[in-house]
Design a protein around this motif. Structure first.
Motif, PDB file in Angstrom:
ATOM      1  N   GLU A 114      20.066 -12.150   0.334  1.00  0.00           N
ATOM      2  CA  GLU A 114      19.940 -13.574   0.037  1.00  0.00           C
ATOM      3  C   GLU A 114      18.557 -14.101   0.453  1.00  0.00           C
ATOM      4  O   GLU A 114      17.934 -15.102  -0.441  1.00  0.00           O
ATOM      5  N   GLU A 168      17.494 -23.264   6.027  1.00  0.00           N
ATOM      6  CA  GLU A 168      18.751 -22.636   5.818  1.00  0.00           C
ATOM      7  C   GLU A 168      18.266 -20.837   5.710  1.00  0.00           C
ATOM      8  O   GLU A 168      18.930 -20.226   6.498  1.00  0.00           O
ATOM      9  N   CYS A 169      17.360 -20.719   5.453  1.00  0.00           N
ATOM     10  CA  CYS A 169      16.553 -19.293   5.426  1.00  0.00           C
ATOM     11  C   CYS A 169      16.141 -18.902   6.818  1.00  0.00           C
ATOM     12  O   CYS A 169      16.545 -17.945   7.612  1.00  0.00           O
ATOM     13  N   LYS A 224      19.210 -18.292   8.673  1.00  0.00           N
ATOM     14  CA  LYS A 224      19.667 -16.673   8.407  1.00  0.00           C
ATOM     15  C   LYS A 224      18.662 -15.617   9.070  1.00  0.00           C
ATOM     16  O   LYS A 224      19.290 -14.720   9.691  1.00  0.00           O
ATOM     17  N   THR A 240      20.042 -15.392  12.614  1.00  0.00           N
ATOM     18  CA  THR A 240      21.248 -14.244  12.715  1.00  0.00           C
ATOM     19  C   THR A 240      21.049 -13.133  12.466  1.00  0.00           C
ATOM     20  O   THR A 240      21.590 -11.921  13.131  1.00  0.00           O
ATOM     21  N   ILE A 244      22.029 -10.740   4.139  1.00  0.00           N
ATOM     22  CA  ILE A 244      21.027 -11.867   4.507  1.00  0.00           C
ATOM     23  C   ILE A 244      19.728 -11.431   3.927  1.00  0.00           C
ATOM     24  O   ILE A 244      19.013 -12.207   3.381  1.00  0.00           O
TER      25      ILE A 244
END
Length: 612
Positions: free
Chosen positions: A543, A501-502, A505, A508, A540
């Motif tokens: 996060e 998931e990281c 990110k 992105t 991001i």
């Protein structure tokens, strides 16, 4: 005094610091005379100490004073942090809130309730107290130490560029507190620099050690259980590897079974080769030489260690292991979620410092130090049978030697790092006056606050009864029960998914940075698209920082990113150049993370399969 202002201020303070608000509500008498002068319709705060009156504001135009003060501050960078000694009437903080951008954080240390009590009755500070940018720490009323708060709020990127100031005359009124404040700040900054340097050099080793040692962690014993079993009326004896250990090592046999003997890893060779088996050893260095454990007997001595301790040492080791908290954010996140506590010990930089902290958390009220020379006794740094001692190095082998006070009051050669370790011991002795610390080294540097005795005297006076220490260690409960062990394994198995998931990110955010750079080159960085892209990368970034699984990635890349992070928020000469530099640095940092994630994700998948 204005009770309406007081009520509103207390309500605002209670949002972030209920303990201080309650204390202020109960406070009836102050130790300092604090008052207000009315000068030309202006409230001027002052304090009286002895026969000296200190103005805490100008008698004239405060706005002009603040304008001058603000102009003389060093340059502000993106995410700058301002440290203030004293809140006073809030004028410095209000000026900063007005003149600086939203990313600037203000950290205030208020040394006493005395001035604050009057200020909250006279000045409306509700906006200041409610601000998310303001962190107010009130001595004794925050539930944590100043050291803890600085460690929590300051990062490596802040060290060179934070701004620290004292409120008008606070450093005179609270001179002792100001000196202590500056000492704590200096120590925290040194610790952050040191930690960054160590992780930078050893981050990949720590990563490998953590996963290799994880199976031992799952089967480890509980230090809480050990604390409950070990009697507190016997002393803890901490055996270090200084040269004076050669003088009295054989006397240590008389303490066996009558004390809790903790040996640092570098002292194990001389101990076991003289037929002395300590009750427990401690090994925390992830790069420690494995030769300290070459003797077969060392592998059956219970051990205190970290997840980042040398994996080969733990692999060879066969006895009970007790883990300390090495502040692995990923593991700590799990423990916090499950209301589990893994002890964190204060460390002065040496394994002997850690051993002392272990003795303290185990509740011992008498600690005897031996082999703790912290100096070059007889021009040697280590006992003869240690790895360093066998090299035969004398004082002329070392550069940058210093002189310190010896136990006999005369100068003795030492090393700068030994002086730091000694200072740490002295601080702990002052901090924990209930612990009697006996320096039975019989040589080396003076540790102020300790009682100087020979080891023979210390054993005769303190080791007065026999205790089955080994049985108590063997009887300790495991740290994890079956349920928590299974939950931790499940948590670890989720790590590759979280890192994937990281990874998505970072891709992105990289695309957003490419578009932002294009906007800057086209002079379109003031439009809505640029603002939206900036918000995306900011979110991001937050996060990624908040994801505990990213701990392993950050540690592995720290050597690459250290220099870049130090100057990441430095401003350029104009807005366009500044934005371009920030975007390029952000892109470079994310590319490093992305590249490392591509390596680490499949590697962690394999490591977790190996855990079973």
């Amino acid at each position: 005094m204005n009770e309406v202002i007081w009520k509103h201020n207390i309500e605002a303070l209670r949002i972030h610091n209920a303990m201080a608000a309650d204390a202020l509500m109960k406070q009836e008498k102050t130790t300092l005379t604090v008052g207000i002068d009315e000068v030309c319709d202006k409230k001027v705060l002052y304090a009286v100490q002895g026969d000296q009156t200190y103005q805490l504001d100008t008698l004239y135009d405060s706005d002009k004073l603040m304008d001058m003060w603000f102009r003389n501050l060093p340059k502000f960078y993106f995410h700058s942090k301002v440290l203030l000694f004293g809140l006073g009437n809030g004028m410095y903080v209000n000026k900063l809130l007005k003149e600086t951008s939203e990313d600037v954080m203000i950290i205030i240390y208020e040394p006493s309730l005395d001035i604050l009590h009057t200020v909250l009755h006279e000045f409306d500070l509700t906006n200041l107290l409610r601000s998310e940018r303001v962190h107010l720490f009130i001595n004794g009323y925050t539930g944590e130490t100043l050291d803890d708060r600085f460690s929590e709020l300051l990062e490596y990127t802040d060290i060179e560029d934070f701004i620290y100031k004292s409120y008008l005359n606070y450093n005179r009124i609270y001179d002792k507190e100001y000196q202590e404040y500056m000492a704590v700040l200096q120590n925290v900054c040194s610790a952050i620099n040191s930690s960054q340097s160590v992780i930078g050099r050893y981050g990949k080793d720590y990563y490998e050690n953590t996963f290799a040692n994880f199976r031992f962690f799952l089967e480890s014993k509980s230090l809480k259980s050990l604390n409950e079993r070990i009697p507190k009326d016997i002393p803890a004896i901490i055996v270090a590897a200084g040269p004076s250990l050669d003088k009295n090592i054989m006397k240590l046999k008389d303490a066996k079974g009558k004390a809790f003997i903790i040996a640092v890893d570098s002292a194990l060779r001389p101990l076991v080769r003289n037929g002395i088996i300590p009750d427990i050893c401690i090994s925390i260095d992830g790069k420690k030489k494995t030769a300290h454990f070459d003797d077969e007997e060392t592998r059956d001595i219970p051990m205190i260690c970290y997840l980042i301790s040398h994996r080969e040492i733990l692999r060879r080791h066969r006895a009970e292991k007790f883990f300390l908290n090495d502040l692995n954010h990923h593991i700590q996140h799990f423990l916090s979620q499950n209301n589990m506590v893994l002890p964190i010990v204060s460390s002065g930089g040496s394994v002997a410092n850690d051993a002392f902290s272990v003795a303290q958390i185990l509740g011992f009220t008498t600690v005897i130090l031996i082999g703790q020379d912290l100096a070059l006794t007889d021009n040697k740094s280590h006992a003869d049978a240690t790895l360093v001692g066998e090299l035969g190095w004398m004082a002329d082998h070392y550069a940058d030697l210093i002189e310190v006070e010896g136990i006999n009051g005369k100068p003795i050669l030492s090393k700068p790092e030994y002086k730091l370790y000694c200072n740490w011991f002295e601080e702990q002795i002052e901090k924990f006056p209930e612990i009697k610390v006996i320096d039975a080294t019989e040589g080396g540097a003076m540790i102020h606050g300790s009682i100087i005795e020979t080891l023979e005297e210390a054993i005769r006076n303190e080791c007065t009864r026999t205790v089955p220490v080994q049985e108590m260690i063997k009887g300790c409960e495991q740290y994890f029960d079956e349920k928590s062990r299974a939950k931790l394994l499940l948590y670890m198995r989720e790590t590759p998914e979280k890192l994937n998931e990281c990874y998505a990110k970072t891709k992105t955010a990289l695309q957003s940075y490419e578009k932002m750079i294009d906007c800057v080159y086209k002079e379109k960085y003031k439009n809505k698209e640029f603002v939206k892209l900036f918000q995306t990368t900011k979110q991001i970034g937050e996060e990624l920082d908040a994801c505990p699984d990213m701990e392993y990635i950050r540690n592995r890349v720290q050597e690459q990113t250290t220099a870049m992070l130090k100057g990441i928020y430095h401003n350029e000469e104009d807005e366009r150049s500044e934005l371009l530099s920030a975007c390029e640095n952000g892109k470079k940092y994310l590319q490093i993370l992305k590249n490392e994630l591509e390596i680490v994700i499949p590697d962690i998948e394999k490591k977790i399969i190996d855990l079973g």
